[in-house]
Scaffold this motif. Structure first.
Motif, PDB file in Angstrom:
ATOM      1  N   LYS A 128       0.841  -1.206   0.000  1.00 22.30           N
ATOM      2  CA  LYS A 128       0.000   0.000   0.000  1.00 22.30           C
ATOM      3  C   LYS A 128       0.876   1.257   0.000  1.00 22.30           C
ATOM      4  N   ALA A 129       1.963   1.226   0.756  1.00 19.62           N
ATOM      5  CA  ALA A 129       2.859   2.383   0.809  1.00 19.62           C
ATOM      6  C   ALA A 129       3.477   2.653  -0.560  1.00 19.62           C
ATOM      7  N   VAL A 130       3.879   1.589  -1.252  1.00 20.61           N
ATOM      8  CA  VAL A 130       4.457   1.730  -2.587  1.00 20.61           C
ATOM      9  C   VAL A 130       3.401   2.239  -3.569  1.00 20.61           C
ATOM     10  N   PRO A 209       4.004   2.248   6.830  1.00 21.50           N
ATOM     11  CA  PRO A 209       3.271   1.602   7.931  1.00 21.50           C
ATOM     12  C   PRO A 209       4.168   1.204   9.095  1.00 21.50           C
ATOM     13  N   GLU A 210       3.578   1.130  10.271  1.00 21.53           N
ATOM     14  CA  GLU A 210       4.278   0.638  11.455  1.00 21.53           C
ATOM     15  C   GLU A 210       4.845  -0.754  11.172  1.00 21.53           C
ATOM     16  N   GLY A 211       6.077  -0.963  11.591  1.00 20.98           N
ATOM     17  CA  GLY A 211       6.686  -2.278  11.451  1.00 20.98           C
ATOM     18  C   GLY A 211       7.436  -2.505  10.152  1.00 20.98           C
ATOM     19  N   SER A 212       7.388  -1.540   9.231  1.00 19.53           N
ATOM     20  CA  SER A 212       8.110  -1.715   7.972  1.00 19.53           C
ATOM     21  C   SER A 212       9.600  -1.871   8.233  1.00 19.53           C
ATOM     22  N   VAL A 213      10.227  -2.760   7.479  1.00 14.83           N
ATOM     23  CA  VAL A 213      11.673  -2.966   7.546  1.00 14.83           C
ATOM     24  C   VAL A 213      12.279  -2.327   6.320  1.00 14.83           C
ATOM     25  N   GLY A 228       6.515   9.197   7.406  1.00 13.44           N
ATOM     26  CA  GLY A 228       7.148   9.272   6.095  1.00 13.44           C
ATOM     27  C   GLY A 228       8.415   8.429   6.088  1.00 13.44           C
ATOM     28  N   GLY A 229       9.211   8.548   5.047  1.00 11.18           N
ATOM     29  CA  GLY A 229      10.455   7.785   5.037  1.00 11.18           C
ATOM     30  C   GLY A 229      11.016   7.623   3.648  1.00 11.18           C
TER      31      GLY A 229
END
Length: 330
Positions: A128-130, A209-213, A228-229
């Motif tokens: 979803k982030a991508v 999202p929370e927990g993304s590596v 963000g990131g």
């Protein structure tokens, strides 16, 4: 009237290199901040972090009036101080004294927990982030092939997606210090044969999202909250931060990580990850896999500098450089 232009440098003082360390640079970083750095060139050499953390511990034992906090990194440490109480010159002298006292690393034994974290690679949340990034920020982003960043990570390192995943899981990741975002840690590969490297997003994401590596340069970071990131997303792991402090693991602090922790990833399903979220944040009965341990620095440096490790690391470096030359630029 013309004034002669003066050279300006943030470096206030240096200490010469020794057999045990690079040159030490003391940089002004604001009225109340001093950055201490080893050497002028960036390099991934984890024993630099061992020394940073050792000096950090020595400084804290001094209980220096006016020193507020420190933020150790791989080869730097940021000292936050009150300039009305503690002068920068006095702080530099205190740090230099510790540097002179610490002659060798080889006699050090570093307390270092091993934290085992599950990871789901092709998960729906990082997808979803991508997708959001492609829709709202950069539709032509070359690092988002297939709806994930894994293919781009593999390309940059001259390996397959399967091999990229394996390298993440084969090494332990050393936490040089906590920072950047509440509860976050900066993780570096202890095994140089697994040193994946990748450019960051250009421009960054607005949501992760929370927990993304994530992987940025050679550094792994686990996102503790939605934010963000710019790190390339490898997958998703379990909660490593809990502001509510409801779960027993977080009863004393909302942060999971400590300086010098080692992270060991292992693969699982997204279903298992989501189930653990429920048992951390709601049922609060999940048991984290944490083992007490230590790093014997002499043994680690001997292993790191062995002919076998150096040869295989050089082979991977060459493969990675070739991959980076062929990968699309961001």
């Amino acid at each position: 009237m013309n004034e002669k232009k003066r050279d300006y440098s943030t470096i206030l003082k240096t200490l010469p290199a020794t057999e045990a360390r690079e040159e030490v640079l003391f940089r002004q970083a604001g009225d109340g901040f001093l950055q201490v750095e080893y050497g002028h060139e960036q390099r991934l050499y984890v024993p630099d972090s061992f020394r940073i953390l050792a000096i950090d511990g020595m400084i804290k034992k001094k209980n220096i009036e006016g020193l507020i906090e420190t933020v150790p990194g791989l080869r730097t440490n940021m000292f936050h101080f009150d300039p009305l109480v503690l002068s920068v010159d006095k702080l530099i002298d205190e740090i230099a004294e510790c540097e002179d006292e610490l002659k060798e690393l080889k006699d050090m034994v570093i307390p270092s927990r091993i934290i085992k974290l599950p990871i789901a690679f092709e998960d729906s949340e990082t997808k979803k982030a991508v997708e959001k990034y492609l829709q709202l920020i950069r539709p032509d982003a070359p690092n988002c092939e297939g709806g994930y960043n894994l293919e781009y990570i593999a390309q940059c390192n001259g390996v397959t997606v399967k091999e990229a995943k394996e390298k993440l899981m084969e090494t332990e990741w050393f936490n040089s210090g906590c920072g950047f975002w509440p509860g976050g840690g900066f993780f570096w590969p202890l095994d140089p044969r697994c040193a994946l490297v990748v450019p960051k997003y250009n421009p960054p994401r607005t949501w992760t999202p929370e927990g993304s590596v994530g992987l940025g340069g050679p550094c792994v970071f686990t996102y503790t909250t939605p934010t963000g990131g710019g790190y390339q997303l490898m997958g998703r792991t379990i909660p490593t931060f809990q502001f509510a402090m409801k779960h027993p693991q977080f009863k004393d602090t909302p942060f999971l990580y400590r300086n010098a922790d080692r992270i060991k990833f292992y693969e699982t399903t997204e279903k298992e990850i989501l189930d653990i979220y429920e048992h951390v944040h709601n049922k609060t009965d999940y048991k984290y896999e944490i083992e007490e341990g230590e790093i014997v620095v002499k043994d680690f440096i001997e292993w790191l500098n062995s002919d076998k490790i150096q040869k295989e690391a050089a082979e991977f470096n060459a493969k990675r450089e070739a991959g980076m030359a062929k990968a699309p630029k961001l």
